[in-house]
Write an enzyme that holds these catalytic residues in place. Structure first.
Site, PDB file in Angstrom:
ATOM      1  N   ARG A 192     -21.784  10.072   1.979  1.00  0.00           N
ATOM      2  CA  ARG A 192     -22.937  10.934   1.750  1.00  0.00           C
ATOM      3  C   ARG A 192     -23.222  11.107   0.282  1.00  0.00           C
ATOM      4  O   ARG A 192     -22.286  11.179  -0.534  1.00  0.00           O
ATOM      5  CB  ARG A 192     -22.622  12.325   2.279  1.00  0.00           C
ATOM      6  CG  ARG A 192     -23.058  12.526   3.700  1.00  0.00           C
ATOM      7  CD  ARG A 192     -22.992  13.984   3.941  1.00  0.00           C
ATOM      8  NE  ARG A 192     -21.768  14.274   4.644  1.00  0.00           N
ATOM      9  CZ  ARG A 192     -21.752  15.087   5.681  1.00  0.00           C
ATOM     10  NH1 ARG A 192     -22.854  15.683   6.072  1.00  0.00           N
ATOM     11  NH2 ARG A 192     -20.626  15.326   6.293  1.00  0.00           N
TER      12      ARG A 192
ATOM     13  N   SER B  67     -11.851  10.336  -1.080  1.00  0.00           N
ATOM     14  CA  SER B  67     -10.771  10.752  -0.182  1.00  0.00           C
ATOM     15  C   SER B  67      -9.650   9.723  -0.071  1.00  0.00           C
ATOM     16  O   SER B  67      -9.354   9.203   1.017  1.00  0.00           O
ATOM     17  CB  SER B  67     -11.346  11.056   1.190  1.00  0.00           C
ATOM     18  OG  SER B  67     -12.443  11.917   1.048  1.00  0.00           O
TER      19      SER B  67
ATOM     20  N   ASP C 232     -10.893  15.032  -0.597  1.00  0.00           N
ATOM     21  CA  ASP C 232     -11.642  15.782   0.431  1.00  0.00           C
ATOM     22  C   ASP C 232     -10.922  17.053   0.877  1.00  0.00           C
ATOM     23  O   ASP C 232     -11.553  18.052   1.214  1.00  0.00           O
ATOM     24  CB  ASP C 232     -12.011  14.893   1.637  1.00  0.00           C
ATOM     25  CG  ASP C 232     -10.819  14.179   2.264  1.00  0.00           C
ATOM     26  OD1 ASP C 232      -9.701  14.265   1.712  1.00  0.00           O
ATOM     27  OD2 ASP C 232     -11.011  13.515   3.309  1.00  0.00           O
TER      28      ASP C 232
HETATM   29  C1  BG6 Z   1     -16.275  15.714   6.072  1.00  0.00           C
HETATM   30  C2  BG6 Z   1     -16.041  15.920   4.595  1.00  0.00           C
HETATM   31  O1  BG6 Z   1     -16.866  16.836   6.614  1.00  0.00           O
HETATM   32  O2  BG6 Z   1     -15.039  15.470   6.686  1.00  0.00           O
HETATM   33  C3  BG6 Z   1     -15.381  14.677   4.044  1.00  0.00           C
HETATM   34  O3  BG6 Z   1     -17.255  16.188   3.938  1.00  0.00           O
HETATM   35  C4  BG6 Z   1     -14.122  14.401   4.761  1.00  0.00           C
HETATM   36  O4  BG6 Z   1     -15.136  14.850   2.681  1.00  0.00           O
HETATM   37  C5  BG6 Z   1     -14.371  14.321   6.231  1.00  0.00           C
HETATM   38  O5  BG6 Z   1     -13.534  13.199   4.292  1.00  0.00           O
HETATM   39  C6  BG6 Z   1     -13.117  14.140   6.988  1.00  0.00           C
HETATM   40  O6  BG6 Z   1     -13.369  13.908   8.354  1.00  0.00           O
HETATM   41  P1  BG6 Z   1     -13.685  12.505   8.980  1.00  0.00           P
HETATM   42  O7  BG6 Z   1     -13.406  12.707  10.396  1.00  0.00           O
HETATM   43  O8  BG6 Z   1     -15.114  12.221   8.690  1.00  0.00           O
HETATM   44  O9  BG6 Z   1     -12.755  11.515   8.357  1.00  0.00           O
HETATM   45  C1  GLC Z   2      -6.178   9.646   3.715  1.00  0.00           C
HETATM   46  C2  GLC Z   2      -6.317   9.688   2.222  1.00  0.00           C
HETATM   47  C3  GLC Z   2      -6.378  11.113   1.749  1.00  0.00           C
HETATM   48  C4  GLC Z   2      -7.453  11.853   2.475  1.00  0.00           C
HETATM   49  C5  GLC Z   2      -7.221  11.755   3.967  1.00  0.00           C
HETATM   50  C6  GLC Z   2      -8.288  12.437   4.754  1.00  0.00           C
HETATM   51  O1  GLC Z   2      -4.945  10.158   4.022  1.00  0.00           O
HETATM   52  O2  GLC Z   2      -5.235   9.009   1.629  1.00  0.00           O
HETATM   53  O3  GLC Z   2      -6.642  11.134   0.375  1.00  0.00           O
HETATM   54  O4  GLC Z   2      -7.458  13.168   2.097  1.00  0.00           O
HETATM   55  O5  GLC Z   2      -7.180  10.407   4.326  1.00  0.00           O
HETATM   56  O6  GLC Z   2      -9.542  11.915   4.564  1.00  0.00           O
END
Ligand code: BG6
Ligand code: GLC
Ligand code: BG6
Ligand code: GLC
Length: 917
Positions: A539, A602, A656
């Site tokens: 995003r 992340s 994240d």
């Molecule tokens: C989102 C966050 O809501 O959730 C992201 O904005 C995050 O930063 C993510 O990585 C994690 O959840 P998923 O299921 O999308 O990996």
């Molecule tokens: C993976 C990444 C970590 C992140 C997590 C959730 O473990 O290594 O940095 O926070 O995924 O998205």
């Protein structure tokens, strides 16, 4: 010559007169074809009523599902015990079924008496008696101490929800033992058997005698799909389409329905054809008002009907010159054997004379002829009524199959059908007349219902063995409290390793300093750009923060990152990201605006500052080259330069988890933990500076990105990793890495499920043993599908539909197993995650020397958000393992972009007035 003719004439005339007399007297018992067609139609409506979910409770014909789904296919084998209780005789049997190329069944049996004290006494004593007989049988056959499966033929109406259970709805026929109605007869029997030291049997199937009969006959004739008993009682079963059985989930294939047609008319549906004799007989029975159809048909009642008629005729002076003997006045003095004997072709008349004489009567020739005709009318009516109901079943079968003509076989048993000389012929003829589009073969079950019951038991025992195998697999995913405590302890140790300067470099839980020191204080304001890369979606966001009211407005756009870019070169990846930013700025009309940017990235980054982050290694689905070991902020800056269209001020790089914690802390300042249970799994928390040996300074706190996904990479949780976890790991982009993440996060749970399903299929326990291309496809079980499959609100059919959408052609049985597998895998994930979190909150509590810790966790991630049980199990586990911590969970509704913007705002303020630091 003339004398002979005269005699013959005289006799014919006598016969005619007597027959006319009886016909007149029993006019009401003679049913025309029209009436029979009408009864057939009524029974058809009754079947419909019994099958409907809403109408079943008030239906008199109960149409009971039997959980017998298929007729024997010849693959059945093994040694079984069998009980046959409820017909005229009680038997215990041993049945040996073997394949050996051709079908072969051997039986040994023993009859035991069932005196009235037993059948009408105390219920527990009845079952004790049955168990005693079984024990005796095993002793005499030398079967003690042999563990054998048992099939229980129990010929009474039972409501079943599975094969090995049956709630007795009501006693019928000669039985009326106290305290059995409304209880499960299988558990009653099992309970008393436990008292016998030398009895070790497993009751695997409860089978009605009609079902046993159908299965017995189907063993020899695969066309057999109906079973009829015309014996002490009367009843029928047949194979119904699952889609028509509302009371059982699932719609493929067929299931045998025990109609319990004996109760037809109990709601008054047959009042127009019942006679005064039927009413009188009913009043004197063990179950007045019940089984009214049965009482017009079956062996237990036929003789009595004849007696009541003869008595009435005698009283009216139409028989025996008006004389009545005391035997004729006594209930039960005429039985089915008598009726059958009196109707015999040649000896019939002589038999009649003898029987009447035995009853203390002095019949004339005319009386004998009349009595014989009474018997004929009564037994003819019986056959007619049976034929009407059977024709209704056959027509239904034909319609179910949408056939113009049905070829089928009906398995038959019961003493009345077997010993009455005319009965079968009459029945067959009327059935053929009433169901002219059915070519019916009637097959007598020579060996009773037991062979069939053994077939059902054989299938059940195969299913039981398979179930055991499935349970063994699922057991690998069930963690004990001790195991979870162990995980918690190990996680705690790893947290310390990572914080410790000496062990940090080797630590698998990396404990990365984030240079985020504090929580938002509400004074943050301004317009920021944010990037959010690494979760399900990429995003780009514009975040407008207004101070004071803590209000935040966000605008965002989701962009796809194609797989070839995720796993291409680093340059391509960052160029693509910049392209998306450009699109967003254009779309928002912000081209040229120089906004500060927070980059949620992340993945594990080693930071030396808030705007410096060296990617340690890719995780999850990313594998772009030339990034690991590089500063990703620099890579982004260079990509912006390469594009040479706009400039951006990259102020902060944020994991994240950190973004999530900040997003939630904006609302709840007590939020000092950020948790992601999504594509990946990770957690960050506020740690005392004095514990962070890698960063100078002892004052205050800093957020630590634990990167706990790497927990276990040193093998410390290998004791709970299964072969399936290992397979998933080996097939991943980063084998050997992120072992805890691979047991707990959305990207991998579906894969674990898939590996288990492949294994179960290989063992013939699923999908008919066929591993489809689809099942071989990596990644088919996305988190959202797991979540859907496990939803409690979903009926089995819907689960099956989801599986079918995924290209898995599953039966309802398969769907149950798939759902269980998903449940075991996701539950373990939530528990493991909970154990990890418990380690952190306990550490925080102890570090602060608190008796009780109150703390809030900000959570995000599709697994946590979408899955129906994950969050609950996670929370329960934390509570269980960290009872001194009061942990509140709040969901990050806005994603981590908001938190990233807040961090950027703070960092920007510090940049501008560094003295504040
Ligand atoms: C989102 C966050 O809501 O959730 C992201 O904005 C995050 O930063 C993510 O990585 C994690 O959840 P998923 O299921 O999308 O990996
Ligand atoms: C993976 C990444 C970590 C992140 C997590 C959730 O473990 O290594 O940095 O926070 O995924 O998205
Ligand atoms: C026997 C079956 O042959 O027939 C029993 O083995 C069944 O299971 C019985 O109940 C029905 O006939 P009757 O005449 O004994 O009630
Ligand atoms: C009675 C029972 C039924 C059984 C039949 C024949 O009608 O209720 O379950 O099948 O007798 O034995």
């Amino acid at each position: 010559m003339f004398a002979v003719h005269l005699m013959a004439f005289y006799f014919t005339k006598l016969k005619e007169d007597q027959i006319k007399k009886v016909d007149r007297f029993l006019y009401h018992m003679r049913l025309s074809d029209e009436t029979l067609l009408d009864i057939m139609a009524r029974f058809q409506a009754e079947m419909e009523k019994g099958l409907g979910k809403d109408t079943n409770p008030t239906a008199s014909v109960k149409m009971l599902p039997t959980f017998v789904r298929a007729i024997p296919d010849g693959s059945e084998n093994g040694e079984f015990l069998s009980l046959d209780l409820g017909g005229s005789k009680f038997r215990v049997l041993k049945v040996q079924v073997s394949e050996e190329g051709k079908r072969n069944v051997q039986m040994e049996s023993q009859f035991y008496p069932t005196p009235n004290e037993i059948t009408r006494g105390n219920g527990t004593e009845l079952f004790e008696y049955v168990a005693d007989c079984l024990a005796d049988f095993m002793r005499t056959k030398g079967l003690q101490h042999k563990k054998l499966p048992l099939g229980f033929t129990f010929s009474f109406p039972c409501r079943q929800t599975k094969l090995e259970e049956g709630i007795l709805l009501s006693w019928t026929k000669k039985f009326k033992a106290r305290g059995v109605q409304d209880t499960d007869v299988v558990s009653r029997l099992t309970k008393v058997m436990k008292k016998h030291k030398d009895l070790d049997v497993d009751v695997l199937a409860l089978v009605n005698d009609t079902v046993g009969t159908m299965m017995t006959c189907a063993y020899d004739d695969p066309y057999c799909e109906v079973g009829v008993i015309i014996g002490t009682g009367t009843n029928a079963c047949y194979m119904e389409d699952m889609s028509n059985i509302d009371l059982v989930e699932g719609d493929e294939g067929r299931m045998c329905i025990n109609t319990e047609w004996g109760a037809f008319g109990d709601d008054g549906a047959l009042e127009d054809i019942r006679t005064e004799f039927d009413r009188e007989l009913d009043l004197g029975s063990l179950n007045p008002g019940k089984q009214l159809f049965e009482k017009m048909i079956s062996g237990l009642y036929l003789g009595e009907l004849v007696r009541l008629i003869l008595l009435k005729m005698a009283k009216a002076g139409l028989l025996f010159g008006g004389a009545k003997s005391s035997a004729l006045l006594t209930k039960g003095k005429i039985d089915t054997q008598h009726v059958a004997a009196m109707e015999k072709y040649k000896e019939g008349l002589a038999n009649t004379r003898e029987i009447l004489a035995d009853l203390g009567l002095e019949p004339t020739e005319a009386d004998c002829i009349a009595v014989q005709h009474v018997c004929t009318i009564v037994s003819f009516r019986s056959a007619n009524l049976c034929a009407a109901a059977l024709a209704a079943i056959l027509s239904r079968l034909r319609e179910n199959k949408k056939l113009a003509r049905l070829r089928t076989t009906v398995g038959m048993d019961g003493t009345l059908y077997k010993i009455h000389p005319q009965y079968p012929k009459r029945l067959h003829k009327v059935v053929r007349k009433l169901a002219p589009n059915c070519d019916v073969r009637f097959l007598l079950s020579e060996s009773g219902s037991t062979k069939g019951a053994a077939m059902v038991t054989a299938v059940a025992s195969r299913v039981q063995a398979q179930r055991k195998q499935i349970d063994e697999v699922l057991a690998l995913f069930r963690l004990t409290r001790e195991q979870l405590v162990d995980v918690q302890g190990k996680m705690r140790a790893e947290l310390e390793y990572g914080l410790n300067k000496k062990s940090h470099a080797l630590a698998t839980v990396k404990m990365l300093p984030t240079y985020v020191y504090g929580m938002p204080d509400g004074t943050e304001k301004g317009k920021y750009l944010a990037l959010d890369l690494g979760g399900t979606n990429f995003r780009v966001l514009l975040v407008k923060i207004r101070s004071g009211r803590r209000s935040v407005r966000m605008y965002n756009k989701i962009f796809a990152i194609p797989l070839e870019i995720m796993q291409g070169t680093g340059e391509e990846l960052f160029d693509h990201i910049v392209q998306c930013i450009a699109d967003f700025l254009e779309y928002m009309g912000l081209k040229g605006a120089q906004l500060p940017l927070g980059f949620t990235f992340s993945f594990p980054c080693r930071q030396t500052n808030i705007d410096k982050g060296t990617l340690i290694e890719w995780t999850k689905g990313f594998k772009a080259t030339d990034c690991e070991g590089e500063d990703v902020v620099d890579m982004l800056r260079e990509a912006i330069k390469r594009r040479n269209e706009f400039d951006l001020d990259i102020v902060a790089i944020v994991n994240d988890t950190v973004g999530t914690m900040m997003t939630c802390a904006h609302e709840d300042p007590n939020c000092e933990i950020g948790l992601i249970a999504g594509t990946g799994s990770n957690m960050c928390y506020m740690e005392e500076m004095r514990n962070i040996e890698l960063v100078e300074g002892d004052e205050g706190k800093m957020c630590i990105n634990t990167e706990w996904g790497g927990f276990g990479d040193n093998g410390c949780i290998d004791d709970i990793r299964t072969q399936y976890d290992k397979e998933v790991d080996e097939g991943s982009l980063n084998p050997g890495k992120q072992r805890y993440e691979k047991m707990t996060s959305g990207m991998y749970l579906g894969e674990i499920v898939r590996q288990i399903l492949i294994d179960l299929t290989k063992h013939g326990l699923l999908f008919r043993g066929q591993i489809s291309e689809r099942l071989r496809t990596r990644g088919i079980f996305e988190t959202k599908f797991l979540s859907q499959i496990e939803s409690d609100r979903l009926a089995l059919l819907q689960v099956r539909r989801i599986l079918q959408q995924l290209g898995l052609d599953s039966t309802c049985e398969d769907s149950i197993v798939v759902k269980e597998v998903c449940g075991a895998v996701s539950r373990r994930a939530a528990q493991l995650c909970g154990a990890g979190l418990a380690a952190v909150v306990e550490k925080r509590r102890q570090d602060q020397g608190l008796e009780h810790l109150k703390i809030t966790v900000g959570v995000d991630g599709t697994l946590y958000k979408l899955h129906p049980h994950f969050s609950r199990v996670l929370q329960e586990t934390v509570k269980e393992l960290a009872p001194q911590c009061d942990v509140m969970f709040i969901l990050s509704e806005d994603g981590s972009g908001k938190g990233a913007a807040l961090i950027t705002a703070v960092a920007k303020r510090l940049q501008q007035s560094p003295r504040e630091n």
